[in-house]
Design an enzyme around this catalytic site. Structure first.
Site, PDB file in Angstrom:
ATOM      1  N   TYR A  64     -11.535  37.855 -83.892  1.00 21.70           N
ATOM      2  CA  TYR A  64     -10.499  38.661 -84.535  1.00 21.70           C
ATOM      3  C   TYR A  64     -11.157  39.762 -85.350  1.00 21.70           C
ATOM      4  O   TYR A  64     -11.833  39.507 -86.344  1.00 21.70           O
ATOM      5  CB  TYR A  64      -9.618  37.813 -85.456  1.00 21.70           C
ATOM      6  CG  TYR A  64      -8.750  36.783 -84.770  1.00 21.70           C
ATOM      7  CD1 TYR A  64      -8.564  36.770 -83.397  1.00 21.70           C
ATOM      8  CD2 TYR A  64      -8.093  35.805 -85.512  1.00 21.70           C
ATOM      9  CE1 TYR A  64      -7.770  35.834 -82.778  1.00 21.70           C
ATOM     10  CE2 TYR A  64      -7.287  34.848 -84.898  1.00 21.70           C
ATOM     11  CZ  TYR A  64      -7.141  34.866 -83.528  1.00 21.70           C
ATOM     12  OH  TYR A  64      -6.352  33.913 -82.914  1.00 21.70           O
ATOM     13  N   HIS A  98     -12.146  29.025 -77.271  1.00 23.05           N
ATOM     14  CA  HIS A  98     -11.137  30.093 -77.303  1.00 23.05           C
ATOM     15  C   HIS A  98     -10.786  30.525 -75.889  1.00 23.05           C
ATOM     16  O   HIS A  98     -11.581  31.164 -75.197  1.00 23.05           O
ATOM     17  CB  HIS A  98     -11.676  31.284 -78.110  1.00 23.05           C
ATOM     18  CG  HIS A  98     -10.609  32.210 -78.586  1.00 23.05           C
ATOM     19  ND1 HIS A  98     -10.879  33.276 -79.422  1.00 23.05           N
ATOM     20  CD2 HIS A  98      -9.270  32.252 -78.367  1.00 23.05           C
ATOM     21  CE1 HIS A  98      -9.759  33.925 -79.685  1.00 23.05           C
ATOM     22  NE2 HIS A  98      -8.770  33.319 -79.040  1.00 23.05           N
TER      23      HIS A  98
END
Length: 340
Positions: free
Chosen positions: A57, A131
């Site tokens: 992120y 992820h």
């Protein structure tokens, strides 16, 4: 707020958590970092203690913003972060519409873990998550061995598979549950989008696997914040949803209005998820103070009754036909999710 233990890990999580992607990226329209930090602090003040982020992120900023804001409360919060995208050697896209190259080699997992620990300013990660792993990753014995070693070394407390980004990861999820007994699966699941979540919950019966749920409001349809007139901002990722997502979603929402008798639909949607004791925490998309106050209060609302749960099930099986007479053998609508 109420709290649950994450599977058999001993890690405590608030039933409502905070997905840091809303304040660490611009995908929900937040560009003022100071405002994002205020939201994190407000959430903590309302009893939210589980904060879920990812190393990718904003190329690490999703972790440092959490450390800068709540690092002084480290022993009172639970941190989940993710690994698997190699943004160290590849430019990170500004938006979540395309994926970076992934790396799940043991040496990269260890490297990524050390970097996350530094950015988070901590000596342990409470929940370390693959992820958006592909089948080659979730079927790799080397990946699990590395994660188990990191647990033994005290660098992580538990690990998970955070599945996504788009519907189509059924086989990956079943692989983690059936063949590897993964302790935690992080999935998209809500009243409107129940596939493949339903299959995962069924496969996990009698097993150790517990769940974290993101997008519990179907990108705000179930939060009552979208109308026919809603126009998403240029940097809002929902602009990339097909038009029928909104029109069909609003039709379905009308059939769920009976849940609003003594709580908001947004709260009822979270109660519907939390009715399953294996769902330890839900991560609504938080981008304002009103949302925090509403969602943090959801666990303290009354549970949905058996009749309400049954009615929701009938509506889903009938594709939300308000007569509830349609058959259940409809085709699933494939939704398009960003890489979160």
């Amino acid at each position: 707020m109420r709290y649950r233990t994450l599977g058999d890990s001993g890690v405590s999580v608030s039933e409502v958590g905070f997905g840091v992607w809303t304040v660490a990226t611009s995908w929900w329209g937040i560009t003022d970092e100071a405002y994002g930090k205020k939201l994190l602090l407000h959430a903590f003040d309302r009893g939210i203690t589980f904060f879920d982020t990812a190393d990718t992120y904003s190329s690490g900023r999703g972790e440092t913003i959490l450390a800068e804001t709540l690092g002084h409360q480290r022993d009172k919060i639970t941190i989940g972060t993710k690994f698997g995208y190699d943004f160290y050697n590849h430019d990170s896209p500004d938006r979540g519409q395309r994926e970076l190259p992934q790396d799940f080699r043991p040496e990269f997992i260890r490297f990524a873990c050390e970097q996350s620990l530094k950015r988070l300013g901590t000596d342990r990660i409470d929940l370390y998550q693959m992820h958006n792993p592909k089948m080659s990753h979730v079927s790799s014995d080397d990946v699990y061995a590395t994660l188990e070693d990191l647990k033994s070394e005290g660098k992580i407390r538990e690990f998970a598979a955070a599945l996504g980004p788009r519907i189509g990861w059924l086989e990956e999820g079943l692989e983690t549950i059936r063949n590897h007994n993964v302790p935690v699966v992080h999935m998209i699941y809500n009243l409107l989008e129940q596939v493949p979540g339903r299959q995962f919950l069924e496969a996990a019966k009698g097993r150790r696997t517990h769940f974290i749920v993101r997008v519990p409001h179907s990108s705000d349809l179930l939060a009552g914040r979208i109308t026919e007139d809603t126009v998403f901002a240029e940097n809002d990722h929902r602009r990339h949803r097909p038009a029928e997502w909104k029109t069909e979603g609003l039709r379905k929402i009308n059939a769920l209005k009976f849940l609003e008798r003594d709580m908001t639909l947004g709260q009822a949607s979270l109660q519907w998820l939390l009715a399953d004791p294996r769902i330890d925490s839900v991560l609504p998309n938080i981008y304002d103070f009103e949302g925090i106050d509403e969602y943090a209060a959801a666990p303290d609302q009354r549970p949905l009754t058996a009749d309400e749960m049954a009615r929701v099930n009938r509506l889903y099986e009938s594709d939300f036909d308000m007569t509830e007479n349609s058959t259940s053998d409809r085709a699933e609508t494939k939704s398009h999710f960003v890489t979160v």
